[in-house]
Design an enzyme around this catalytic site. Sequence first.
Site, PDB file in Angstrom:
ATOM      1  N   GLU A  39       0.762  -1.114  -0.025  1.00 10.29           N
ATOM      2  CA  GLU A  39       0.122   0.048  -0.016  1.00 10.29           C
ATOM      3  C   GLU A  39       1.032   1.261   0.139  1.00 10.29           C
ATOM      4  O   GLU A  39       2.123   0.942   0.060  1.00 10.29           O
ATOM      5  CB  GLU A  39      -0.805  -0.056   1.253  1.00 10.29           C
ATOM      6  CG  GLU A  39      -1.780  -1.238   1.287  1.00 10.29           C
ATOM      7  CD  GLU A  39      -2.810  -1.289   2.381  1.00 10.29           C
ATOM      8  OE1 GLU A  39      -3.542  -1.986   2.605  1.00 10.29           O
ATOM      9  OE2 GLU A  39      -2.766  -0.199   3.256  1.00 10.29           O
ATOM     10  N   PRO A  40       0.400   2.402   0.061  1.00  7.33           N
ATOM     11  CA  PRO A  40       1.160   3.615  -0.258  1.00  7.33           C
ATOM     12  C   PRO A  40       2.002   3.735   1.300  1.00  7.33           C
ATOM     13  O   PRO A  40       2.904   4.373   0.925  1.00  7.33           O
ATOM     14  CB  PRO A  40       0.095   4.702  -0.233  1.00  7.33           C
ATOM     15  CG  PRO A  40      -0.992   4.035  -1.062  1.00  7.33           C
ATOM     16  CD  PRO A  40      -1.125   2.818  -0.695  1.00  7.33           C
ATOM     17  N   GLN A  71      30.623  -3.384 -17.942  1.00 14.51           N
ATOM     18  CA  GLN A  71      31.961  -2.727 -17.673  1.00 14.51           C
ATOM     19  C   GLN A  71      32.586  -3.499 -18.915  1.00 14.51           C
ATOM     20  O   GLN A  71      33.496  -2.918 -19.614  1.00 14.51           O
ATOM     21  CB  GLN A  71      32.352  -3.053 -16.566  1.00 14.51           C
ATOM     22  CG  GLN A  71      33.674  -2.005 -16.475  1.00 14.51           C
ATOM     23  CD  GLN A  71      33.253  -0.560 -16.440  1.00 14.51           C
ATOM     24  OE1 GLN A  71      32.138  -0.308 -15.961  1.00 14.51           O
ATOM     25  NE2 GLN A  71      34.291   0.161 -16.414  1.00 14.51           N
ATOM     26  N   ILE A  72      32.536  -4.811 -19.056  1.00 11.35           N
ATOM     27  CA  ILE A  72      33.530  -5.699 -20.077  1.00 11.35           C
ATOM     28  C   ILE A  72      33.074  -5.038 -21.260  1.00 11.35           C
ATOM     29  O   ILE A  72      33.754  -5.138 -22.108  1.00 11.35           O
ATOM     30  CB  ILE A  72      33.272  -7.082 -19.677  1.00 11.35           C
ATOM     31  CG1 ILE A  72      34.057  -7.479 -18.365  1.00 11.35           C
ATOM     32  CG2 ILE A  72      33.875  -7.867 -20.712  1.00 11.35           C
ATOM     33  CD1 ILE A  72      33.903  -8.812 -17.880  1.00 11.35           C
ATOM     34  N   GLY A 120      31.621  -2.273 -22.150  1.00  8.40           N
ATOM     35  CA  GLY A 120      31.914  -1.060 -22.514  1.00  8.40           C
ATOM     36  C   GLY A 120      30.538  -0.360 -23.199  1.00  8.40           C
ATOM     37  O   GLY A 120      29.601  -0.462 -22.584  1.00  8.40           O
ATOM     38  N   GLU A 149       9.225  -8.308  -3.212  1.00  7.71           N
ATOM     39  CA  GLU A 149       8.983  -9.459  -2.410  1.00  7.71           C
ATOM     40  C   GLU A 149      10.143  -9.741  -1.109  1.00  7.71           C
ATOM     41  O   GLU A 149      10.473 -10.599  -0.701  1.00  7.71           O
ATOM     42  CB  GLU A 149       9.260 -10.886  -3.353  1.00  7.71           C
ATOM     43  CG  GLU A 149       8.777 -10.998  -4.613  1.00  7.71           C
ATOM     44  CD  GLU A 149       7.439 -10.162  -4.644  1.00  7.71           C
ATOM     45  OE1 GLU A 149       6.815  -9.740  -3.741  1.00  7.71           O
ATOM     46  OE2 GLU A 149       6.943 -10.145  -6.021  1.00  7.71           O
ATOM     47  N   THR A 209      12.824  -6.320   0.577  1.00  7.54           N
ATOM     48  CA  THR A 209      13.983  -5.769   0.350  1.00  7.54           C
ATOM     49  C   THR A 209      15.393  -6.811   0.994  1.00  7.54           C
ATOM     50  O   THR A 209      14.880  -7.519   1.761  1.00  7.54           O
ATOM     51  CB  THR A 209      14.134  -4.425   0.799  1.00  7.54           C
ATOM     52  OG1 THR A 209      14.027  -4.471   2.190  1.00  7.54           O
ATOM     53  CG2 THR A 209      12.971  -3.655   0.288  1.00  7.54           C
TER      54      THR A 209
END
Length: 395
Positions: free
Chosen positions: A126-127, A336-337, A339, A363, A365
Site C-alpha cells: 500500500e502507499p 563494464q566488460i 563498454g 518480495e 528488500t
Amino acid sequence: MDLSLSAAELAWKEKARAFAETWLFPNELELELTGSLPRATKDRLRAAVVESGLNGINHTRAVGGQGCTQMEQTLINEELGRATGALWAVVWHPALPLRDGSPDQIRDFLTPSCLGRRRACVAITEPDAGSDTGRIVTRAERHGDRFRLYGEKWFVTTGDEADYVIVHALVDGDPDKPTLFLVDKDTPGLTIQREPKFTHTYVFGHPEFRFEGVEVGAERILGGIGQGLDLTKEWFVEARLQIAANCIGAATRAFEEASRWANRRVAFGKPIRQHQAIDFMLADMAVEIMATKSLVYRVAWGIDHGIDRKITHAHASAIKLQASEMAGRVTDKAVQILGGRGYMRENPVERLNRDVRVDRIWEGTSEIQRLIIGGQIAKRGPAIFTGWPGDNSGA
C-alpha cells in the site's frame, strides 16, 4: 553424496531452455523498444506455455498443474530467467496459497489458473505499507454474510493482465484479522488508478488499484479470517525461491555474453580477456554464479526432501538475498566488460542490468531479508545457516 541432476530434471531444464530461446528471446527487442507486446503476441505466448507443458509447474496435476518438484521448478525458472523484460512472467505460477482454497475455489480459481484460462495478481503493498505488513490498512467491512473492501494497493505486478485479485485486507479493520479475498477484477468499485513506469521493462504492468466498497461474499475468503498473514508469508517464500532462480539465469546469460565479447574484442594487440583486469572480473563472475547456484540448488533439494517449513522460510530469505545481490554485481561487471556496447538497450546485458535491480526490492528488500536471517540466527542458532542436513554438530 550424489549431486548430479536426474534425467527428469534435465528434461525439464532443456524444455525451459528451448521455450526461452524459441518464444521469449525473439520478443525481447520489440518489448524493449515499444514498451509492450501486442495482444495477439501475448495470446500466442500463453498458448505456447500450455503446448510446452510449462503451465502451473508449482501445482499438482490433480488441479491442472505439472506437479514439478522444487528442484524442477528451480531449473525451469533459472532458464526462463535468462530472458530480458521479465518475459519469464508469461509462464504463470498460480500463487501457492490457492492450494488451501475450498473445493469451489480450487474449481473456480486454481484449476483455471493452472490451465491458463484465468490469471491472478497479488495485492499486498500500500502507499504506506510495504515490507512492514503491520501497517496495512485496507479493510473488509462486514455487512451480513458479505464484505465490502476499502483501500488502495500499489505495485500489483501483472495486475493489468490478471482477471482476479488476491487481496490482503483486515476484517473490520482489525490488525489481528488479516485475511485474503479472491476478487474478480470486474467487480464494481474496483478500479485501476494508474500504471507507473519503472526502471526496468516488464512484459506486464504494476498498476495501482483502488477498492471503494468492493463487495464479495464469505465464500471468497481464501483460507479463513485471520489467516491472511500466514498465507502471505507462504506466498513470499515461493516468490523468493523463484526470484533466486531467475537471478541465476540472468547472471549466467550476462556472464556468457561478457565472456564471448572478451574473446572477440581486441585491444593493445590481444583479446581483452588476456588483460588481467578483464580476466579477473570474469573469474569473479564465474565464482559468484557457481556459489549461488550451489546454495539455491541445496535449498531446493532440502525442500524436496522434507526440510521443516520454518527452516525453508529462513533459507528462502538467504537465497533471495544472495542471488539478487550477486546478479547485480555480475550484470554490472558484464556492462563494464562490454563498454559502450554494454550500455546500448539493444544489448541483452544492458537490459539484464536494469531487470535485476528490482530483485533487491520486491518480495522483501535485501534489508528485510537480513532482518529475517538475523532473527533466525538469534532464535535457532547459527547452525540453521552453517549446518548441513543430517549434521547436528553445530546445533
